[in-house]
Write an enzyme that holds these catalytic residues in place. Structure first.
Site, PDB file in Angstrom:
ATOM      1  N   CYS A  63     -10.042 -40.237 -31.007  1.00 55.90           N
ATOM      2  CA  CYS A  63      -8.584 -40.026 -31.026  1.00 55.90           C
ATOM      3  C   CYS A  63      -7.841 -41.258 -31.554  1.00 55.90           C
ATOM      4  CB  CYS A  63      -8.136 -39.712 -29.604  1.00 55.90           C
ATOM      5  SG  CYS A  63      -6.347 -39.737 -29.388  1.00 55.90           S
ATOM      6  N   ARG A 130       0.037 -30.356 -21.786  1.00 51.20           N
ATOM      7  CA  ARG A 130      -1.208 -30.657 -22.479  1.00 51.20           C
ATOM      8  C   ARG A 130      -1.950 -31.758 -21.744  1.00 51.20           C
ATOM      9  NH1 ARG A 130      -1.112 -27.263 -26.422  1.00 51.20           N
ATOM     10  NH2 ARG A 130      -3.327 -27.684 -26.434  1.00 51.20           N
ATOM     11  N   GLU A 148       1.122 -42.166 -22.712  1.00 52.95           N
ATOM     12  CA  GLU A 148       1.780 -42.348 -24.005  1.00 52.95           C
ATOM     13  C   GLU A 148       1.286 -43.647 -24.642  1.00 52.95           C
ATOM     14  OE1 GLU A 148       3.572 -40.618 -26.211  1.00 52.95           O
ATOM     15  OE2 GLU A 148       3.391 -42.463 -27.353  1.00 52.95           O
ATOM     16  N   TYR A 195      -1.775 -34.604 -38.897  1.00 52.34           N
ATOM     17  CA  TYR A 195      -1.904 -33.463 -37.971  1.00 52.34           C
ATOM     18  C   TYR A 195      -1.023 -32.305 -38.406  1.00 52.34           C
ATOM     19  CZ  TYR A 195      -4.786 -35.987 -34.636  1.00 52.34           C
ATOM     20  OH  TYR A 195      -5.830 -36.649 -34.042  1.00 52.34           O
TER      21      TYR A 195
HETATM   22  N1  GSH Z   1       1.746 -38.925 -27.543  1.00 49.44           N
HETATM   23  C1  GSH Z   1       0.376 -39.072 -27.138  1.00 49.44           C
HETATM   24  C2  GSH Z   1      -0.504 -38.123 -27.946  1.00 49.44           C
HETATM   25  C3  GSH Z   1      -1.946 -38.179 -27.552  1.00 49.44           C
HETATM   26  C4  GSH Z   1      -2.750 -36.998 -28.138  1.00 49.44           C
HETATM   27  O1  GSH Z   1      -2.167 -36.023 -28.680  1.00 49.44           O
HETATM   28  N2  GSH Z   1      -4.083 -37.056 -28.029  1.00 49.44           N
HETATM   29  C5  GSH Z   1      -4.913 -35.975 -28.533  1.00 49.44           C
HETATM   30  C6  GSH Z   1      -6.250 -36.453 -29.032  1.00 49.44           C
HETATM   31  S1  GSH Z   1      -6.189 -37.222 -30.598  1.00 49.44           S
HETATM   32  C7  GSH Z   1      -5.243 -35.014 -27.411  1.00 49.44           C
HETATM   33  O2  GSH Z   1      -5.710 -35.441 -26.363  1.00 49.44           O
HETATM   34  N3  GSH Z   1      -5.028 -33.724 -27.646  1.00 49.44           N
HETATM   35  C8  GSH Z   1      -5.349 -32.695 -26.717  1.00 49.44           C
HETATM   36  C9  GSH Z   1      -4.324 -31.590 -26.731  1.00 49.44           C
HETATM   37  O3  GSH Z   1      -3.335 -31.682 -27.447  1.00 49.44           O
HETATM   38  O4  GSH Z   1      -4.533 -30.624 -25.988  1.00 49.44           O
HETATM   39  C10 GSH Z   1      -0.035 -40.510 -27.313  1.00 49.44           C
HETATM   40  O5  GSH Z   1       0.276 -41.110 -28.356  1.00 49.44           O
HETATM   41  O6  GSH Z   1      -0.635 -41.065 -26.391  1.00 49.44           O
END
Ligand code: GSH
Length: 324
Positions: A63, A130, A148, A195
């Site tokens: 990630c 999420r 975050e 994305y």
């Molecule tokens: N805003 C968050 C976004 C984190 C994020 O979207 N992580 C992804 C992995 S790259 C995730 O865990 N996605 C799972 C989902 O959306 O269900 C951050 O920057 O910490």
């Protein structure tokens, strides 16, 4: 892939129907701050003082958002003070899991849980939303401090300086306005832009994300011909935030997310800059190529249902960069 609704896991894909095929990232829910003395930070509650051994970071090596936090943990000398668990690269019907593998997936080092969604419900039993990584966990209060990454890296940048004696500053006061401006463009068009290309479910949504992505990469190519880093001579958080997308680009975004107009290797300055950042001491150890490749090609059934991994050549990140 799925999400929690009132604390119950549901296996659902991103809803892009209501947005004309556009992927819209939801905001992180836990927004407390670790501070030197435990006073409340910019948002959230007080009571999260910087203490060695108190906090735990759940990450995925795949990630890009979690990767930022791993880089800051390394550059700020926090490895002996903040423990980590690495999730399994395949994010399947239960979301991120704590299965282990030979390439660095550690399992849940704190509670031996099976899935990351159980960490969220441990913090808030009726959580809806999420289940993302990174997750910064407080072992003392048994709750999530923050999920975050942009805020976790700012905590890591300074909150523990009294504990570690490491005063390297990637968010210097004098450059903050300029860093915010460059972050805003890079977040929207590059970090999240890839994305938006990959998760688009209409041609119009893809086109609307693809053009600004490559406009920004073209701009960066010219900018980095004149500047060592994004903000000139100072290496700042803006560089690290960009780096985690660049290092994944040719392996996954170029193919899997259809960001196919060019590779990073096609831009001489951007590519040398990527190598220069990779070669900053400690950073290479935070880059998990196996997890990056495995995660993306295996975890998105709507994009790659048969999990075919294309023929890939891993870029030579360790090759000389010639940028001083
Ligand atoms: N805003 C968050 C976004 C984190 C994020 O979207 N992580 C992804 C992995 S790259 C995730 O865990 N996605 C799972 C989902 O959306 O269900 C951050 O920057 O910490």
């Amino acid at each position: 892939m799925g999400m929690l609704v009132d604390g119950i896991w549901q296996d659902v894909w991103y809803d892009t129907k209501s947005t004309g095929g556009r992927f819209e990232r939801s905001n992180a829910a836990f927004r407390n701050w670790i501070t030197p003395d435990g006073r409340a930070g910019l948002t959230g509650r007080d009571g999260f003082a910087a203490e060695s051994g108190r906090y735990h970071l759940y990450v995925s090596l795949a990630c890009p958002w979690a990767h930022r936090t791993l880089i800051f943990r390394k550059l700020k000398g926090l490895e002996d003070h903040i423990s980590i668990s690495v999730v399994h690269p395949e994010m399947l019907d239960q979301g991120w899991s704590f299965l282990t593998d030979d390439h660095g997936a550690t399992g849940d080092g704190l509670y031996g849980l099976d899935y990351a969604h159980q960490i969220y419900t441990r913090a808030k039993s009726d959580y809806s939303g999420r289940v993302t990584v990174p997750i910064l966990w407080d072992k003392q209060r048994q709750t999530i401090v923050s999920n975050e990454s942009s805020e976790i890296i700012r905590m890591f940048n300074s909150a523990f300086d009294g504990v570690t004696g490491n005063t390297a500053d990637f968010w210097p006061e004098a450059l903050r306005d300029r860093i915010e401006a460059v972050n805003a463009r890079i977040y929207d068009t590059v970090n999240n832009g890839v994305y938006k290309c990959g998760f688009a479910t209409s041609q119009a949504a893809y086109d609307a994300a693809e053009a600004p992505l490559f406009d920004t990469l073209d701009w960066l190519e010219g900018h980095l011909a004149q500047n060592r880093y994004l903000l000139g001579d100072s290496l700042t958080e803006a560089d690290w935030r960009l780096f985690t997308t660049l290092v994944r680009f040719d392996l996954v975004y170029n193919h899997h997310f259809k960001c196919s107009r060019a590779r990073i290797a096609d831009y001489p300055n951007l590519w040398a800059y990527t190598r220069a950042l990779y070669q900053v001491p400690g950073v290479a150890e935070t880059v998990g190529v196996e997890h990056i490749v495995r995660h993306y090609y295996y975890s998105h059934p709507t994009i790659n249902p048969n999990r075919i991994v294309p023929m890939l050549t891993t870029p030579d990140f360790a090759a000389p960069h010639g940028r001083g």
